[in-house]
Design an enzyme around this catalytic site. Sequence first.
Site: not given
Ligand code: PSU
Length: 305
Positions: A25, A160
Amino acid sequence: MNEYIEYSKEVLEAMKNNQPIVALESTIISHGMPYPENVKTALECERIIREQGSVPATIAILNGKLKIGLSTEEIDFLGKKGLDVVKTSRRDIAYNVANEIDGATTVSATSYIASLANILVFATGGIGGVHRGAETTFDISADLEELAETNVLVVCAGAKAILDLGLTMEYLETKGVPVVGYKTSTLPAFYTRESDYKVNFKIDTPKEIANFFHTQQKLNLRGGMLVANPISEEYSMDKDLIEKAIVEAIAEMNKLGIGGKETTPYLLAKIAEITKGDSLKSNIQLVYSNCKLASQISVNLNKLK
Ligand code: PSU
Ligand code: MN
């Protein structure tokens, strides 16, 4: 559809030769880490994937195209632009393409775009999930719905700890997404190796994981699979220390009234600040470890095709 997709030479070649591929990603580059660590990490991820026998395909939206495989310059561009590129989830894909807006793709958007190219394995750090306090904010990442819909195996270090891990597991259970623990029966919590929650299946080899996913596909069970790979002992953080940092970061975020798509990037940056960069170091290492495992799974999956 194909008019919107642009492959790098390396990925195109890999597809022609039926080589294993691993998707990566780009939100993790633009929004997940500061420059220049983000660019360095992204390039090292690609190197590790190649070393383990697969071809990396970093995904983003550039100049109105769904780009599968980026050049070093393109990765550098996303890293330098950071928060100024649009964090692109599933709902943003068509808008960004239609208006030629550059976008860094999240887990949800990356999975979808990977699936268009029949790329079945994807490595990241942590997935989005059900946020703490979701009972009032309703903040549930589109990543979870994508895992339910799209045939991609996602390797992560668990969800996380900024999230509600219990609710995240429940959501995945409702959607029928298998959660595999790599050599572990407890769900890892990103910065730490363990949480209070169990994974669905403990599997000890990339080969067995590949066989499981292959069978899921053969049985026409639409949807993905989540493989949770615990951060290595060496780089894992102290549970109480990181929990304290998370609670502090969430409180600060609520005070500032931050919400929606800014939540995850804000928390990641704030936690890195509170831990004086320690969380960033761990984050980088766990991503490397996930790239290694994803490449090994992809190599094994490729043999079953
Ligand atoms: N986990 C990480 N670093 C990140 C993300 C997740 O360690 O940058 C990013 C990923 O791209 C994931 C997004 O899909 O955060 C999730 O965002 P949200 O909670 O707004 O869906
Ligand atoms: Mn959200």
